[in-house]
Write a protein that holds these residues in place. Structure first.
Motif, mmCIF file in Angstrom:
data_model
loop_
_atom_site.group_PDB
_atom_site.id
_atom_site.type_symbol
_atom_site.label_atom_id
_atom_site.label_comp_id
_atom_site.label_asym_id
_atom_site.label_seq_id
_atom_site.Cartn_x
_atom_site.Cartn_y
_atom_site.Cartn_z
ATOM 1 N N PRO A 171 101.879 -0.906 36.015
ATOM 2 C CA PRO A 171 103.311 -0.790 35.748
ATOM 3 C C PRO A 171 103.544 -0.045 34.444
ATOM 4 N N GLY A 172 104.675 0.653 34.362
ATOM 5 C CA GLY A 172 104.998 1.382 33.139
ATOM 6 C C GLY A 172 104.259 2.697 33.001
ATOM 7 N N ALA A 173 103.852 3.299 34.126
ATOM 8 C CA ALA A 173 103.162 4.591 34.073
ATOM 9 C C ALA A 173 104.201 5.703 34.011
ATOM 10 N N PHE A 174 104.734 5.933 32.815
ATOM 11 C CA PHE A 174 105.842 6.871 32.633
ATOM 12 C C PHE A 174 105.345 8.176 31.996
ATOM 13 N N GLU A 175 104.354 8.823 32.618
ATOM 14 C CA GLU A 175 103.827 10.060 32.053
ATOM 15 C C GLU A 175 104.877 11.169 32.007
ATOM 16 N N ALA A 176 105.665 11.294 33.092
ATOM 17 C CA ALA A 176 106.692 12.338 33.121
ATOM 18 C C ALA A 176 107.763 12.074 32.072
ATOM 19 N N THR B 255 97.587 14.715 43.764
ATOM 20 C CA THR B 255 98.950 14.727 44.302
ATOM 21 C C THR B 255 99.917 13.913 43.453
ATOM 22 N N ARG B 256 99.477 12.731 43.025
ATOM 23 C CA ARG B 256 100.363 11.853 42.266
ATOM 24 C C ARG B 256 100.769 12.479 40.937
ATOM 25 N N LEU B 257 99.804 13.034 40.207
ATOM 26 C CA LEU B 257 100.122 13.656 38.920
ATOM 27 C C LEU B 257 100.911 14.943 39.103
ATOM 28 N N ARG B 258 100.634 15.670 40.173
ATOM 29 C CA ARG B 258 101.408 16.881 40.442
ATOM 30 C C ARG B 258 102.880 16.538 40.608
ATOM 31 N N ALA B 259 103.179 15.456 41.340
ATOM 32 C CA ALA B 259 104.572 15.044 41.532
ATOM 33 C C ALA B 259 105.219 14.697 40.196
ATOM 34 N N LYS B 260 104.478 14.014 39.345
ATOM 35 C CA LYS B 260 105.035 13.644 38.041
ATOM 36 C C LYS B 260 105.235 14.877 37.164
ATOM 37 N N ALA B 261 104.302 15.818 37.252
ATOM 38 C CA ALA B 261 104.449 17.040 36.463
ATOM 39 C C ALA B 261 105.687 17.820 36.888
ATOM 40 N N LYS C 253 102.056 16.781 30.603
ATOM 41 C CA LYS C 253 102.749 17.518 29.541
ATOM 42 C C LYS C 253 102.267 18.962 29.473
ATOM 43 N N THR C 254 100.998 19.194 29.760
ATOM 44 C CA THR C 254 100.474 20.560 29.754
ATOM 45 C C THR C 254 101.164 21.414 30.800
#
Length: 757
Positions: free
Chosen positions: A119-124, A34-40, A224-225
């Motif tokens: 902190p600083g998890a700026f994948e998006a 869920t967390r990565l889906r939101a960022k994607a 990113k994918t």
């Protein structure tokens, strides 16, 4: 809002809405948490928001005017004037990915922290910033100007995007009225300066650029994918995410076999019954249906990545699988894939080229190098690695790799194992299997291993001494004869003797030092030999061609290579044992390629074989060779060097794509040792290359290039001249379509392990 454009004919909000919709479905199919889906989806929403600048919109309107002038048939001077204006506006347009940075940073920085999230998890943010250029230390460095945002339009655009994300289940977005002031504060300085700004990270300060480099690699890659696949699909003719996943694999393979009148062998049934096993170890003799067994085992997979050792084997398998799954479902990935696709489809198939290159097609056929270069952080590593993690990975002809490459592979598989894995070969030695995780073994049934397809005759002397006499004697009886030398120099010498001294009319020559066009013609001819034909070849026939000759004479080589060569004679085993002469003395070139000890061991193993060995006898001989070779400390060091190189490169780069202008990193960026080559243009073909450039057909340049060992450029530099206009080297070495490129006279021996096919 309607005036904001993503493309001259596509409104910006419409494009972003489409990318969010597609991204939501892709994230679901990739099973993102869920967390990565939101960022994607945040990345999908904000990746092009930087197009809401005055300069970019001016550029879009200029492009629209060009299109309108072309559609109404405006006079040529007017069209050229408008194109000139569009080019000027393009040069002035602010980079939209960089302009998106402050907005993405403010939005992602205010997302609620996930459990255990550092902190600083700026994948998006990293995905947005790098969606047009790879993430790296020089990305947008020194770009000092400020974006000319359209501040009156941005609030409405953001509100519309927030509503779209809520509709797709992203329900923990920051409140817009809280982050809009932050966006304006961040936008007071050049976005590129933000990348160099120290930010708190735990008990220390890091630049934003450094924080992006050290993001969790797999998380960044998956975000990113999703963004890239959704963005590319939105620009494709048929934006349908389901087209990127396989749904009816088993049924498709079964129907294909039925159409060809093939019934299932016992080992193919056992492979299909093992479809619930995560790892398959398949051993089956050449020509018994190994590929079908692998596909039946993989049938329920949503994605299949089929890896092979050479471009030639990859091209052949690509054509074969297209016949099973259909053209649109099968992608191709290797160094010349763009050329192959353009030639096959007589146009530039962007979707096939792009999606195939990143393993995004339901079935992708690729060289192992492409898989390894993804783990070495080559271009588009994020998509390749993310999609491979959820794929069924088939490693066919697994015996064909040297220890350094195996070390890279083992480290990649241990760090990011695929969903399912198959290892397959006709010569799958147990010592090699012990390097990999344990799996379900499936061996072909005993009667297939009992086939005796060859009658071996060992003869003294070298191939160049009396190989042609044996070949001509057989050819006079109407046999098709395969003669295999270990070096191009010897193959060319034998061919000249056959042509000039013996004037043999039905002759052919095949090695790696032909142009792509000439080699393709020769491979086609080699597959349809007339009675009495003598084909002189090198190692290129070992795993590259589906041929079956009546007899063979070969120079001695390592036992596993000899078994592969023998598989090109009486391939299906439907004839009495075919004669195979093996000349036991080797040339200096062969010793330089393979090493003296391996050739000595192989000679011992040959002498111990029965005259008409079964396929089981040959497989056991290969296993004995591997037991000796793999216990050699030098072999083990090469294996560990490969593993260490993979660990070191991934540690150094983090989330960066490798920079090949850095000589140190470039030297490490190789999937193989000892086989490095470079493509060069023979001087005699320079005028044809110039004509291609003038006609705008540079995609055809590979047809005129010849691969040569890269060390030639250093040792024989006088023969090579850079052609910057063509992006290659030109060579003064003689070239003829009948014999290929001539090798310079040796000055010093090349490095051991340089396989000159």
């Amino acid at each position: 809002m309607a005036e904001l454009l993503a493309k001259p004919d596509v409104p910006l909000l419409f494009h972003l809405e489409e990318v969010i919709r597609l991204g939501a479905e892709i994230a679901e199919r990739m099973r993102l948490p869920t967390r990565l889906r939101a960022k994607a989806l945040l990345a999908c929403a904000l990746h092009d928001i930087g197009k809401a600048t005055r300069s970019f919109q001016d550029y879009m309107r200029a492009l629209r005017m060009v299109q309108e002038a072309e559609q109404r048939g405006a006079p040529a001077p007017e069209q050229e004037r408008l194109r000139r204006i569009a080019r000027q506006r393009k040069a002035q347009a602010y980079p939209h990915a960089l302009a998106s940075l402050p907005i993405a940073l403010a939005a992602e920085g205010n997302l609620p922290s996930g459990p255990g999230e550092s902190p600083g998890a700026f994948e998006a943010t990293a995905a947005v910033l790098s969606h047009h250029s790879p993430l790296g230390p020089g990305l947008y460095k020194g770009y000092e100007s400020l974006p000319d945002y359209l501040w009156d339009d941005l609030p409405d655009l953001l509100r519309a995007l927030w509503e779209l994300m809520y509709e797709h289940g992203v329900d923990e977005l920051p409140v817009l009225k809280d982050i809009e002031p932050q966006i304006r504060i961040l936008a007071r300085q050049a976005p590129a300066a933000l990348l160099e700004q120290p930010l708190p990270f735990g008990n220390e300060f890091r630049t934003l650029r450094g924080m992006l480099q050290r993001l969790p690699t797999q998380d960044f890659a998956r975000v990113k994918t999703v963004l890239h696949l959704a963005d590319w699909l939105a620009s494709a003719k048929s934006p349908c995410p389901s087209a990127l996943f396989l749904s009816t694999g088993t049924l498709t393979v079964q129907r294909s076999m039925e159409t060809r009148g093939q019934s299932l062998r016992d080992f193919q049934r056992r492979a299909q019954s093992a479809a619930d096993r995560e790892i398959l170890l398949l051993r089956a003799p050449t020509g018994t249906g190994k590929t079908e067994a692998l596909l039946l085992w993989a049938g329920r997979a949503e994605r299949i990545i089929y890896l092979l050792p050479t471009q030639a084997t990859t091209n052949a398998m690509w054509r074969r699988l297209r016949g099973i799954y259909g053209n649109d479902a099968v992608g191709l990935a290797h160094g010349r894939a763009s050329y192959m696709l353009r030639r096959e489809f007589d146009e530039d198939p962007l979707d096939l080229r792009l999606f195939g290159s990143v393993f995004a097609k339901p079935v992708t056929v690729a060289t192992l190098d492409q898989y390894l270069l993804a783990h070495l952080h080559g271009r588009h590593w994020e998509e390749r690695r993310s999609l491979a993690r959820g794929a069924t990975l088939i490693l066919d002809e697994i015996h064909a790799y040297e220890p350094y490459t195996l070390g890279l592979l083992l480290e990649a598989l241990s760090r990011e194992p695929p969903a399912r894995l198959a290892l397959a070969s006709a010569t799958l030695p147990d010592p090699l299997l012990q390097l990999f995780p344990p799996g379900e073994p499936v061996d072909a049934e005993p009667d297939l291993w009992a086939r005796r397809r060859h009658r071996i005759r060992l003869c003294g002397g070298r191939l160049t001494d009396h190989g042609l006499e044996i070949a001509m004697d057989l050819a006079r009886k109407g046999k098709t004869v395969l003669v295999i030398a270990n070096t191009v120099r010897d193959a060319q010498q034998l061919y000249r003797q056959l042509r000039e001294a013996h004037r043999w009319p039905q002759r052919a020559l095949l090695h790696s030092r032909f142009t792509l066009a000439d080699r393709a013609r020769r491979e086609e001819e080699a597959q349809r030999p007339q009675p009495g034909t003598i084909l002189i070849a090198t190692q290129v026939v070992e795993v590259s061609l589906d041929i079956s000759y009546d007899a063979m004479i070969t120079e001695i080589a390592p036992m596993d290579a000899l078994v592969q060569r023998m598989g090109r004679v009486n391939r299906q085993g439907i004839h009495p044992p075919a004669p195979v002469w093996i000349c036991q003395d080797w040339s200096e070139g062969a010793q330089r390629v393979y090493g003296r000890e391996i050739l000595l061991w192989s000679r011992e193993l040959l002498e111990a074989l029965p005259e008409t060995p079964s396929d089981a006898d040959l497989a056991y001989a290969v296993q004995q060779l591997y037991e000796r070779v793999m216990s050699d400390p030098a072999w083990q060091r090469e294996l560990e060097d490969g593993r260490a190189a993979m660990r070191e490169i991934q540690q150094i780069l983090g989330c960066y794509t490798i920079d090949l202008s850095d000589e140190e990193m470039k030297n490490r960026f190789t999937a193989r040792r000892g086989t490095l080559s470079i493509e060069v243009l023979p001087e005699v073909l320079a005028s044809e290359a110039d004509a291609l450039r003038e006609r705008g057909e540079m995609w055809r340049l590979p047809e005129l290039l010849v691969p040569v060992p890269i060390y030639w450029l250093k040792e024989h530099g006088a023969f090579f001249t850079p052609r910057t206009d063509l992006g290659c080297f030109q060579t003064a070495l003689p070239y003829h379509p009948e014999e290929g490129l001539q090798e310079p006279e040796p000055q010093t021996a090349g490095p051991r392990g340089v396989i000159v096919e």
